[in-house]
Design a protein around this motif. Structure first.
Motif, PDB file in Angstrom:
ATOM      1  N   UNK A 197      14.811 -39.059  -1.276  1.00 59.03           N
ATOM      2  CA  UNK A 197      14.270 -38.564  -0.004  1.00 59.03           C
ATOM      3  C   UNK A 197      13.977 -39.741   0.919  1.00 59.03           C
ATOM      4  N   UNK A 198      14.325 -39.594   2.174  1.00 56.44           N
ATOM      5  CA  UNK A 198      14.116 -40.683   3.123  1.00 56.44           C
ATOM      6  C   UNK A 198      13.703 -40.131   4.483  1.00 56.44           C
ATOM      7  N   UNK A 199      12.667 -40.765   5.069  1.00 59.98           N
ATOM      8  CA  UNK A 199      12.211 -40.401   6.411  1.00 59.98           C
ATOM      9  C   UNK A 199      12.258 -41.632   7.309  1.00 59.98           C
ATOM     10  N   UNK A 200      12.943 -41.502   8.436  1.00 59.39           N
ATOM     11  CA  UNK A 200      12.998 -42.580   9.429  1.00 59.39           C
ATOM     12  C   UNK A 200      11.890 -42.324  10.462  1.00 59.39           C
ATOM     13  N   UNK A 201      10.926 -43.221  10.593  1.00 60.79           N
ATOM     14  CA  UNK A 201       9.815 -43.005  11.534  1.00 60.79           C
ATOM     15  C   UNK A 201      10.277 -42.986  12.993  1.00 60.79           C
ATOM     16  N   UNK A 202       9.472 -42.383  13.846  1.00 62.10           N
ATOM     17  CA  UNK A 202       9.785 -42.303  15.273  1.00 62.10           C
ATOM     18  C   UNK A 202       9.808 -43.677  15.936  1.00 62.10           C
ATOM     19  N   UNK A 203       9.155 -44.643  15.330  1.00 61.88           N
ATOM     20  CA  UNK A 203       9.075 -45.978  15.926  1.00 61.88           C
ATOM     21  C   UNK A 203      10.397 -46.744  15.866  1.00 61.88           C
ATOM     22  N   UNK A 204      11.302 -46.332  14.968  1.00 62.65           N
ATOM     23  CA  UNK A 204      12.543 -47.087  14.759  1.00 62.65           C
ATOM     24  C   UNK A 204      13.482 -46.925  15.946  1.00 62.65           C
ATOM     25  N   UNK A 205      13.857 -48.040  16.543  1.00 63.80           N
ATOM     26  CA  UNK A 205      14.753 -48.025  17.697  1.00 63.80           C
ATOM     27  C   UNK A 205      16.192 -48.363  17.332  1.00 63.80           C
ATOM     28  N   UNK A 206      16.364 -49.182  16.290  1.00 59.87           N
ATOM     29  CA  UNK A 206      17.706 -49.631  15.932  1.00 59.87           C
ATOM     30  C   UNK A 206      17.881 -49.684  14.418  1.00 59.87           C
ATOM     31  N   UNK A 207      19.028 -49.171  13.954  1.00 57.94           N
ATOM     32  CA  UNK A 207      19.392 -49.237  12.541  1.00 57.94           C
ATOM     33  C   UNK A 207      20.756 -49.903  12.437  1.00 57.94           C
ATOM     34  N   UNK A 208      20.829 -50.993  11.696  1.00 56.84           N
ATOM     35  CA  UNK A 208      22.051 -51.771  11.615  1.00 56.84           C
ATOM     36  C   UNK A 208      23.125 -51.191  10.722  1.00 56.84           C
ATOM     37  N   UNK A 209      24.290 -51.797  10.749  1.00 58.24           N
ATOM     38  CA  UNK A 209      25.439 -51.342   9.968  1.00 58.24           C
ATOM     39  C   UNK A 209      25.109 -51.241   8.483  1.00 58.24           C
ATOM     40  N   UNK A 210      25.505 -50.132   7.877  1.00 56.84           N
ATOM     41  CA  UNK A 210      25.379 -49.928   6.427  1.00 56.84           C
ATOM     42  C   UNK A 210      23.958 -50.110   5.909  1.00 56.84           C
ATOM     43  N   UNK A 211      22.970 -49.867   6.767  1.00 57.98           N
ATOM     44  CA  UNK A 211      21.574 -50.107   6.391  1.00 57.98           C
ATOM     45  C   UNK A 211      21.152 -49.336   5.149  1.00 57.98           C
ATOM     46  N   UNK A 212      21.650 -48.116   5.014  1.00 57.68           N
ATOM     47  CA  UNK A 212      21.303 -47.283   3.860  1.00 57.68           C
ATOM     48  C   UNK A 212      22.557 -46.881   3.086  1.00 57.68           C
ATOM     49  N   UNK A 213      23.568 -47.678   3.181  1.00 59.30           N
ATOM     50  CA  UNK A 213      24.807 -47.411   2.449  1.00 59.30           C
ATOM     51  C   UNK A 213      24.538 -47.477   0.948  1.00 59.30           C
ATOM     52  N   UNK A 214      25.159 -46.602   0.198  1.00 61.00           N
ATOM     53  CA  UNK A 214      25.027 -46.645  -1.251  1.00 61.00           C
ATOM     54  C   UNK A 214      23.855 -45.876  -1.812  1.00 61.00           C
ATOM     55  N   UNK A 215      23.160 -45.080  -0.978  1.00 54.26           N
ATOM     56  CA  UNK A 215      22.088 -44.227  -1.496  1.00 54.26           C
ATOM     57  C   UNK A 215      22.739 -42.981  -2.081  1.00 54.26           C
TER      58      UNK A 215
END
Length: 211
Positions: free
Chosen positions: A113-131
């Motif tokens: 389970x994963x939650x991205x907070x509202x504060x996050x403005x940028x997520x880079x390449x493959x940041x969560x790849x392989x989950x």
């Protein structure tokens, strides 16, 4: 580590194979790149309350870490900071996190389970790849920039995606759908007003309403 410490230098504990647990002091604000890289027995990390930045590969290859709970002080997680922490079962992101670097959490196979907070403005390449065991994903409508392949290999992502308190079924092309949904939501709200917007949202895509 002693109180009063404000920064951990790059590669300070890199490759310390006997290090099993670490408590970061409340005075610490920065963790340098490769600071705990490939500490193969490191299982428990208490991040304290004041860390703002976690450098590239800081905990990369720490395959025994059981959970990653970032305090709300953290604003930046740089590239590959937690890459290949493959046994972690829990991932909790800071509510003030602004940027997630490329491959920052790549290869966390134990996360469901994963939650991205509202504060996050940028997520880079493959940041969560392989989950590969990710079942439930909660994205924020406020994130402005997504890199490529952010959730690649999340083959078990069957659970609903939450956005604007709404549910979607499995997403094969999540990135396109997210952007399309943001445009649609913005259009409806601007035309109908916030109350009508909420009514449209709940009546059109709520599973309970469909029944």
């Amino acid at each position: 580590l002693p109180d009063g410490l404000t920064e951990i230098a790059a590669r300070a504990f890199s490759g310390c194979s006997k290090l099993a647990s670490v408590r970061l002091p409340s005075t610490l604000t920065s963790i340098g790149e490769y600071a705990f890289y490939k500490c193969s027995r490191l299982a428990n990390v208490d991040f304290g309350t004041s860390v703002r930045e976690i450098g590239s590969c800081a905990f990369g290859g720490c395959s025994k870490i059981t959970e990653i709970v970032l305090p709300d002080s953290v604003e930046l997680v740089e590239s590959a900071a937690f890459n290949s922490c493959s046994t972690a079962k829990t991932l909790v992101l800071s509510q003030n996190l602004r940027e997630i670097g490329a491959r920052a959490f790549m290869g966390l196979k134990g996360i469901s389970t994963l939650t991205i907070p509202d504060s996050v403005q940028k997520i880079g390449n493959s940041a969560f790849n392989g989950l590969s065991n990710l079942l439930e994903l909660h994205l924020s409508a406020k994130t402005q920039e997504y890199g490529s392949g952010v959730f690649s290999s999340a083959s078990k992502l069957w659970r609903p995606l939450t956005m604007f308190s709404s549910r979607f079924s499995r997403l094969n092309h999540w990135r396109i759908l997210v952007r399309a949904w943001l445009l649609l939501a913005s259009f409806i709200q601007s035309r109908l007003g916030p109350l009508a917007f909420l009514e449209v949202m709940t009546s059109t895509i709520s599973p309970e309403r469909r029944r």
